[in-house]
Design a protein around this motif. Structure first.
Motif, PDB file in Angstrom:
ATOM      1  N   ALA A  93     -18.107   8.646 -37.118  1.00 22.87           N
ATOM      2  CA  ALA A  93     -19.317   8.043 -36.565  1.00 22.87           C
ATOM      3  C   ALA A  93     -19.553   8.612 -35.172  1.00 22.87           C
ATOM      4  O   ALA A  93     -18.601   8.999 -34.478  1.00 22.87           O
ATOM      5  CB  ALA A  93     -19.175   6.525 -36.493  1.00 22.87           C
ATOM      6  N   MET A  94     -20.811   8.669 -34.765  1.00 25.99           N
ATOM      7  CA  MET A  94     -21.140   9.119 -33.414  1.00 25.99           C
ATOM      8  C   MET A  94     -22.234   8.224 -32.836  1.00 25.99           C
ATOM      9  O   MET A  94     -23.302   8.078 -33.434  1.00 25.99           O
ATOM     10  CB  MET A  94     -21.610  10.575 -33.406  1.00 25.99           C
ATOM     11  CG  MET A  94     -22.060  11.069 -32.024  1.00 25.99           C
ATOM     12  SD  MET A  94     -22.651  12.779 -32.036  1.00 25.99           S
ATOM     13  CE  MET A  94     -21.090  13.667 -32.125  1.00 25.99           C
ATOM     14  N   LEU A  95     -21.940   7.619 -31.691  1.00 30.19           N
ATOM     15  CA  LEU A  95     -22.935   6.866 -30.937  1.00 30.19           C
ATOM     16  C   LEU A  95     -23.567   7.806 -29.933  1.00 30.19           C
ATOM     17  O   LEU A  95     -22.884   8.344 -29.059  1.00 30.19           O
ATOM     18  CB  LEU A  95     -22.281   5.686 -30.216  1.00 30.19           C
ATOM     19  CG  LEU A  95     -23.203   4.860 -29.315  1.00 30.19           C
ATOM     20  CD1 LEU A  95     -24.232   4.088 -30.150  1.00 30.19           C
ATOM     21  CD2 LEU A  95     -22.390   3.902 -28.447  1.00 30.19           C
ATOM     22  N   LEU A  96     -24.873   8.035 -30.057  1.00 30.93           N
ATOM     23  CA  LEU A  96     -25.585   8.939 -29.158  1.00 30.93           C
ATOM     24  C   LEU A  96     -26.305   8.139 -28.086  1.00 30.93           C
ATOM     25  O   LEU A  96     -27.066   7.209 -28.390  1.00 30.93           O
ATOM     26  CB  LEU A  96     -26.587   9.796 -29.933  1.00 30.93           C
ATOM     27  CG  LEU A  96     -25.941  10.790 -30.913  1.00 30.93           C
ATOM     28  CD1 LEU A  96     -26.005  10.252 -32.328  1.00 30.93           C
ATOM     29  CD2 LEU A  96     -26.607  12.154 -30.830  1.00 30.93           C
ATOM     30  N   ILE A  97     -26.043   8.501 -26.826  1.00 28.65           N
ATOM     31  CA  ILE A  97     -26.644   7.801 -25.681  1.00 28.65           C
ATOM     32  C   ILE A  97     -27.501   8.802 -24.918  1.00 28.65           C
ATOM     33  O   ILE A  97     -27.003   9.607 -24.122  1.00 28.65           O
ATOM     34  CB  ILE A  97     -25.563   7.208 -24.761  1.00 28.65           C
ATOM     35  CG1 ILE A  97     -24.580   6.353 -25.571  1.00 28.65           C
ATOM     36  CG2 ILE A  97     -26.210   6.389 -23.665  1.00 28.65           C
ATOM     37  CD1 ILE A  97     -23.473   5.727 -24.725  1.00 28.65           C
ATOM     38  N   PRO A  98     -28.815   8.797 -25.140  1.00 29.67           N
ATOM     39  CA  PRO A  98     -29.690   9.756 -24.463  1.00 29.67           C
ATOM     40  C   PRO A  98     -29.805   9.463 -22.971  1.00 29.67           C
ATOM     41  O   PRO A  98     -29.499   8.370 -22.495  1.00 29.67           O
ATOM     42  CB  PRO A  98     -31.042   9.553 -25.169  1.00 29.67           C
ATOM     43  CG  PRO A  98     -30.734   8.806 -26.425  1.00 29.67           C
ATOM     44  CD  PRO A  98     -29.543   7.968 -26.112  1.00 29.67           C
ATOM     45  N   LEU A 172     -21.447  10.305 -27.685  1.00 31.04           N
ATOM     46  CA  LEU A 172     -22.052  11.488 -27.068  1.00 31.04           C
ATOM     47  C   LEU A 172     -23.128  11.028 -26.109  1.00 31.04           C
ATOM     48  O   LEU A 172     -24.049  10.302 -26.506  1.00 31.04           O
ATOM     49  CB  LEU A 172     -22.638  12.423 -28.129  1.00 31.04           C
ATOM     50  CG  LEU A 172     -23.286  13.729 -27.639  1.00 31.04           C
ATOM     51  CD1 LEU A 172     -23.193  14.817 -28.721  1.00 31.04           C
ATOM     52  CD2 LEU A 172     -24.756  13.563 -27.233  1.00 31.04           C
ATOM     53  N   GLY A 173     -23.001  11.427 -24.857  1.00 30.17           N
ATOM     54  CA  GLY A 173     -23.990  11.047 -23.854  1.00 30.17           C
ATOM     55  C   GLY A 173     -24.524  12.265 -23.135  1.00 30.17           C
ATOM     56  O   GLY A 173     -23.789  13.221 -22.870  1.00 30.17           O
ATOM     57  N   ALA A 174     -25.823  12.237 -22.811  1.00 29.46           N
ATOM     58  CA  ALA A 174     -26.471  13.354 -22.132  1.00 29.46           C
ATOM     59  C   ALA A 174     -27.073  12.891 -20.813  1.00 29.46           C
ATOM     60  O   ALA A 174     -27.707  11.837 -20.747  1.00 29.46           O
ATOM     61  CB  ALA A 174     -27.571  13.946 -23.017  1.00 29.46           C
ATOM     62  N   SER A 175     -26.852  13.652 -19.758  1.00 28.95           N
ATOM     63  CA  SER A 175     -27.406  13.371 -18.440  1.00 28.95           C
ATOM     64  C   SER A 175     -26.978  11.980 -17.963  1.00 28.95           C
ATOM     65  O   SER A 175     -25.787  11.689 -17.908  1.00 28.95           O
ATOM     66  CB  SER A 175     -28.929  13.529 -18.475  1.00 28.95           C
ATOM     67  OG  SER A 175     -29.470  13.544 -17.174  1.00 28.95           O
ATOM     68  N   ALA A 176     -27.930  11.085 -17.655  1.00 28.78           N
ATOM     69  CA  ALA A 176     -27.535   9.725 -17.276  1.00 28.78           C
ATOM     70  C   ALA A 176     -26.868   9.018 -18.444  1.00 28.78           C
ATOM     71  O   ALA A 176     -26.012   8.144 -18.250  1.00 28.78           O
ATOM     72  CB  ALA A 176     -28.754   8.936 -16.799  1.00 28.78           C
ATOM     73  N   GLY A 177     -27.229   9.390 -19.668  1.00 30.56           N
ATOM     74  CA  GLY A 177     -26.524   8.873 -20.832  1.00 30.56           C
ATOM     75  C   GLY A 177     -25.095   9.355 -20.866  1.00 30.56           C
ATOM     76  O   GLY A 177     -24.206   8.681 -21.403  1.00 30.56           O
ATOM     77  N   GLY A 178     -24.834  10.532 -20.271  1.00 31.17           N
ATOM     78  CA  GLY A 178     -23.472  11.016 -20.133  1.00 31.17           C
ATOM     79  C   GLY A 178     -22.679  10.164 -19.160  1.00 31.17           C
ATOM     80  O   GLY A 178     -21.483   9.929 -19.353  1.00 31.17           O
ATOM     81  N   VAL A 214     -24.453  13.148 -15.623  1.00 27.69           N
ATOM     82  CA  VAL A 214     -24.441  12.573 -14.278  1.00 27.69           C
ATOM     83  C   VAL A 214     -23.053  11.948 -14.141  1.00 27.69           C
ATOM     84  O   VAL A 214     -22.713  11.035 -14.887  1.00 27.69           O
ATOM     85  CB  VAL A 214     -25.537  11.501 -14.120  1.00 27.69           C
ATOM     86  CG1 VAL A 214     -25.379  10.762 -12.804  1.00 27.69           C
ATOM     87  CG2 VAL A 214     -26.912  12.138 -14.237  1.00 27.69           C
ATOM     88  N   ALA A 215     -22.250  12.443 -13.222  1.00 33.19           N
ATOM     89  CA  ALA A 215     -20.885  11.935 -13.084  1.00 33.19           C
ATOM     90  C   ALA A 215     -20.667  11.244 -11.750  1.00 33.19           C
ATOM     91  O   ALA A 215     -20.212  10.111 -11.693  1.00 33.19           O
ATOM     92  CB  ALA A 215     -19.870  13.065 -13.264  1.00 33.19           C
ATOM     93  N   THR A 216     -21.022  11.923 -10.676  1.00 29.08           N
ATOM     94  CA  THR A 216     -20.750  11.365  -9.357  1.00 29.08           C
ATOM     95  C   THR A 216     -21.956  10.612  -8.813  1.00 29.08           C
ATOM     96  O   THR A 216     -23.107  10.954  -9.092  1.00 29.08           O
ATOM     97  CB  THR A 216     -20.344  12.465  -8.365  1.00 29.08           C
ATOM     98  OG1 THR A 216     -19.908  11.864  -7.144  1.00 29.08           O
ATOM     99  CG2 THR A 216     -21.495  13.421  -8.076  1.00 29.08           C
ATOM    100  N   MET A 217     -21.686   9.583  -8.042  1.00 30.54           N
ATOM    101  CA  MET A 217     -22.724   8.858  -7.317  1.00 30.54           C
ATOM    102  C   MET A 217     -22.710   9.239  -5.833  1.00 30.54           C
ATOM    103  O   MET A 217     -23.483   8.703  -5.035  1.00 30.54           O
ATOM    104  CB  MET A 217     -22.496   7.343  -7.440  1.00 30.54           C
ATOM    105  CG  MET A 217     -22.675   6.804  -8.855  1.00 30.54           C
ATOM    106  SD  MET A 217     -24.412   6.784  -9.393  1.00 30.54           S
ATOM    107  CE  MET A 217     -24.315   7.847 -10.843  1.00 30.54           C
ATOM    108  N   ALA A 218     -21.844  10.179  -5.465  1.00 27.66           N
ATOM    109  CA  ALA A 218     -21.658  10.552  -4.061  1.00 27.66           C
ATOM    110  C   ALA A 218     -22.395  11.852  -3.740  1.00 27.66           C
ATOM    111  O   ALA A 218     -22.435  12.773  -4.561  1.00 27.66           O
ATOM    112  CB  ALA A 218     -20.171  10.702  -3.753  1.00 27.66           C
ATOM    113  N   ASP A 219     -22.954  11.920  -2.572  1.00 27.23           N
ATOM    114  CA  ASP A 219     -23.559  13.168  -2.101  1.00 27.23           C
ATOM    115  C   ASP A 219     -22.450  14.190  -1.826  1.00 27.23           C
ATOM    116  O   ASP A 219     -21.312  13.804  -1.545  1.00 27.23           O
ATOM    117  CB  ASP A 219     -24.372  12.903  -0.832  1.00 27.23           C
ATOM    118  CG  ASP A 219     -25.623  12.074  -1.107  1.00 27.23           C
ATOM    119  OD1 ASP A 219     -26.181  12.228  -2.204  1.00 27.23           O
ATOM    120  OD2 ASP A 219     -26.019  11.288  -0.236  1.00 27.23           O
TER     121      ASP A 219
END
Length: 326
Positions: A93-98, A172-178, A214-219
């Motif tokens: 199974a794969m949960l896709l998070i756009p 599976l997540g992409a961008s902010a979904g990542g 999107v991984a870090t919230m830090a500048d």
């Protein structure tokens, strides 16, 4: 013959001259494929913490080409999974998070389009339409995580019904979904109070695929839009640390597959590089693929004809080595 047909024949001519079938040179789709119709509500009695929510859901269409759809879901109040069942299930199974910068969630480019690719090889796919953190939910930045955790638990608790193995659930997540998929993979605590028997099973995925996350919230490498919609315009130092994937404890997490384009101008590749260092230090099984070009948000459709189009095959080969068919 109409103009579109002449253009197709013209594009196919070089392939025909070389003795190749026309289909290998041009793949033309004139009408977007139909949406799957099977849906699963995440919260039978309503999503938690919605007493102060007043937004009204919308799903605008941005595409003007009938060959493909490009919709996004905004102001979601009733989170759902749309199920895409394969013709020959392989048990996974794969949960896709756009993605969508936590402002909205794109449904097609990083949802249905990607799901069709993996469903074609036997994976039962679930496209998540999740709540957004700035819409007034009591959980704030954890509202999307509540939906992701609940989705994983529903798939696992109903594995027999969906024809999948409870120990073969990928996310599976992409961008902010990542970022959201990363939270679901790294955090061991439940983000909501249990509501029924489904919440008695594990909330952890068995495999994680992160596309230009999107991984870090830090500048200086944070994606400012995602951070603003997740944590507000002026997050505290503590909030930045708590929601930066590279600062989390990944010990014991499921294997992770990372892919990113070096020329990503929206979410810098350092997001994946920093996370890769953290995963390696935590002894998480990880594979990373960095492509010279591709930009951001390419999914599967926007990368055709470029080196990064092979990423689904790379992910399948990696997962197969882990005895996880995709």
């Amino acid at each position: 013959m109409n103009r579109r047909g002449l253009l197709i024949m013209g594009a196919a001519a070089p392939a025909l001259a070389a003795g190749l079938p026309a289909a290998s040179a041009v793949r033309v789709q004139t009408v977007a494929p139909p949406d799957p119709t099977e849906m699963v509500r995440l919260w039978p009695n309503g999503a938690p913490g919605g007493e102060g929510v007043t937004v009204v859901p919308i799903v605008p269409e941005r595409s003007t080409d009938p060959a493909y759809r490009d919709r996004y879901a905004q102001y979601t109040t009733d989170p759902i999974m749309t199920v895409m069942r394969p013709e020959r299930p392989n048990g996974s199974a794969m949960l896709l998070i756009p993605g969508g910068g936590y402002r909205w969630s794109v449904l097609d480019k990083e949802g249905f389009d990607v799901a069709r690719v993996f469903a074609a090889s036997g994976t039962t796919c679930f496209v998540l339409r999740y709540r957004l953190p700035a819409d007034g939910w009591a959980a704030g930045p954890d509202a999307p995580l509540q939906d992701a955790q609940r989705a994983i638990r529903l798939i696992r608790s109903r594995a027999a019904e969906f024809g999948v193995r409870p120990d073969r659930i990928a996310v599976l997540g992409a961008s902010a979904g990542g970022h959201l998929a990363g939270l679901a993979s790294a955090r061991t605590d439940g983000a909501y109070a249990p509501v029924d028997a489904a919440d008695e099973v594990s909330l952890r995925p068995d495999l994680t695929v992160l596309m230009y996350p999107v991984a870090t919230m830090a500048d200086p490498h944070a994606h400012a839009g995602s951070r603003d919609h997740l944590l507000g315009a002026s997050p505290s130092v503590e909030q930045v640390a708590a929601y930066s994937l590279e600062r989390m404890n990944w010990t014991g997490a499921a294997p992770v597959f990372l892919l990113h384009a070096m020329d990503d101008a929206s979410v810098p590749v350092e997001n994946s590089l920093q996370l890769l260092t953290t995963l390696k230090a935590a002894s998480v099984k990880v594979e990373a693929h960095l492509f010279q070009e591709g930009g951001h948000g390419f999914g599967v459709r926007l990368i055709q004809g470029r080196p990064a189009q092979v990423w689904p095959e790379l992910a399948r080969a990696w997962a197969a080595r882990l005895d996880f068919p995709l």
